[in-house]
Structures are given as C-alpha cells and as structure tokens.
Design a protein around this motif. Structure first.
Motif, PDB file in Angstrom:
ATOM      1  N   HIS A  11       0.831  -1.206   0.000  1.00 43.05           N
ATOM      2  CA  HIS A  11       0.000   0.000   0.000  1.00 43.05           C
ATOM      3  C   HIS A  11       0.868   1.260   0.000  1.00 43.05           C
ATOM      4  N   GLN A  50     -13.692  -2.825   3.862  1.00 44.37           N
ATOM      5  CA  GLN A  50     -13.691  -1.435   4.319  1.00 44.37           C
ATOM      6  C   GLN A  50     -12.762  -1.259   5.510  1.00 44.37           C
ATOM      7  N   GLN A  53      -9.172  -1.527   4.487  1.00 40.58           N
ATOM      8  CA  GLN A  53      -8.763  -0.303   3.793  1.00 40.58           C
ATOM      9  C   GLN A  53      -8.487   0.819   4.786  1.00 40.58           C
ATOM     10  N   ALA A  54      -9.353   0.958   5.788  1.00 41.15           N
ATOM     11  CA  ALA A  54      -9.143   1.991   6.800  1.00 41.15           C
ATOM     12  C   ALA A  54      -7.851   1.753   7.562  1.00 41.15           C
ATOM     13  N   LEU A  56      -5.187   0.234   6.409  1.00 44.57           N
ATOM     14  CA  LEU A  56      -4.104   0.601   5.492  1.00 44.57           C
ATOM     15  C   LEU A  56      -3.953   2.113   5.379  1.00 44.57           C
ATOM     16  N   MET A  57      -5.079   2.819   5.297  1.00 45.88           N
ATOM     17  CA  MET A  57      -5.034   4.277   5.195  1.00 45.88           C
ATOM     18  C   MET A  57      -4.430   4.904   6.447  1.00 45.88           C
ATOM     19  N   LEU A  58      -4.816   4.395   7.623  1.00 50.02           N
ATOM     20  CA  LEU A  58      -4.251   4.913   8.864  1.00 50.02           C
ATOM     21  C   LEU A  58      -2.767   4.595   8.976  1.00 50.02           C
ATOM     22  N   ALA A  60      -0.653   4.256   6.541  1.00 49.22           N
ATOM     23  CA  ALA A  60       0.041   5.186   5.638  1.00 49.22           C
ATOM     24  C   ALA A  60       0.096   6.591   6.233  1.00 49.22           C
ATOM     25  N   HIS A  61      -0.998   7.018   6.850  1.00 50.22           N
ATOM     26  CA  HIS A  61      -1.054   8.340   7.475  1.00 50.22           C
ATOM     27  C   HIS A  61      -0.039   8.431   8.610  1.00 50.22           C
ATOM     28  N   PRO A  79      -7.318  10.400   7.884  1.00 52.25           N
ATOM     29  CA  PRO A  79      -7.373  10.433   6.421  1.00 52.25           C
ATOM     30  C   PRO A  79      -8.820  10.406   5.933  1.00 52.25           C
ATOM     31  N   VAL A  82     -11.804   7.517   6.533  1.00 51.50           N
ATOM     32  CA  VAL A  82     -11.647   6.610   7.670  1.00 51.50           C
ATOM     33  C   VAL A  82     -12.792   6.770   8.663  1.00 51.50           C
TER      34      VAL A  82
END
Length: 97
Positions: A11, A50, A53-54, A56-58, A60-61, A79, A82
């Motif tokens: 990611h 979902q 994905q959240a 992964l987004m966190l 990365a953030h 992000p 989220v």
C-alpha cells in the motif's frame, strides 16, 4: 483478510526492508485505533474490505506523519474516508451486556 506487514508495504509502495519495524508499529497502532473506535476486535471484521482499507489508510497516514505537530501545512485528524468507515462498522451498544 487480516492486514499484514506485506500488505502495508505494498500500500505504501515500499520495496525495501529498512523500515519494517516502523511500518509494523504503525500497522499495530492503526489496528488498535480501529479496534477502539469500532468497539470490537478488528480481527473479527477481517473479512470486511472497508475495515482493511481503513487500517491501510491509517498506517500510511501514521507513516507519513510521524509527529503530532506540523507547521506550515494543513492537517486532518484522520485520512479522508476513515471516519465514515468507522461509523459504518461501529458497535453502537452502550451496555456491557
């Protein structure tokens, strides 16, 4: 799927191993955050893309923003997207039963 270190690295588009410990810490923190926000163990939600994905987004953030304070840039608490994923998956029970 439970998000793994390899998933997080893919990611983040990271191919080197030098930051594996840092990324794993960020992944653990993101998973813990989601568990607390949703109200039940994210492992039980591991089939929900979902939630993955959240996480992964966190991750990365957290990886990109390692300090709590940044000067000269706009900041966001989470992000984009989220909070909506948290709201869609949150356990809204206020009792211990």
């Amino acid at each position: 799927m439970t998000v793994t270190l390899q998933d997080a690295k893919a990611h983040l588009n990271i191919t080197f191993d030098n930051d594996d410990g840092v990324i794993q810490r960020m992944l653990d923190a993101a998973r813990s955050f989601m568990t607390l926000q949703i109200g039940h163990d994210t492992i039980n939600l591991s089939t929900d893309p979902q939630v993955d994905q959240a996480i992964l987004m966190l991750t990365a953030h957290y990886y990109a923003n390692r300090e709590a304070t940044m000067v000269g840039v706009s900041a966001a608490a989470l992000p984009f997207g989220v909070q909506e994923i948290i709201d869609n998956n949150r356990s809204w029970s206020w009792s211990d039963e």
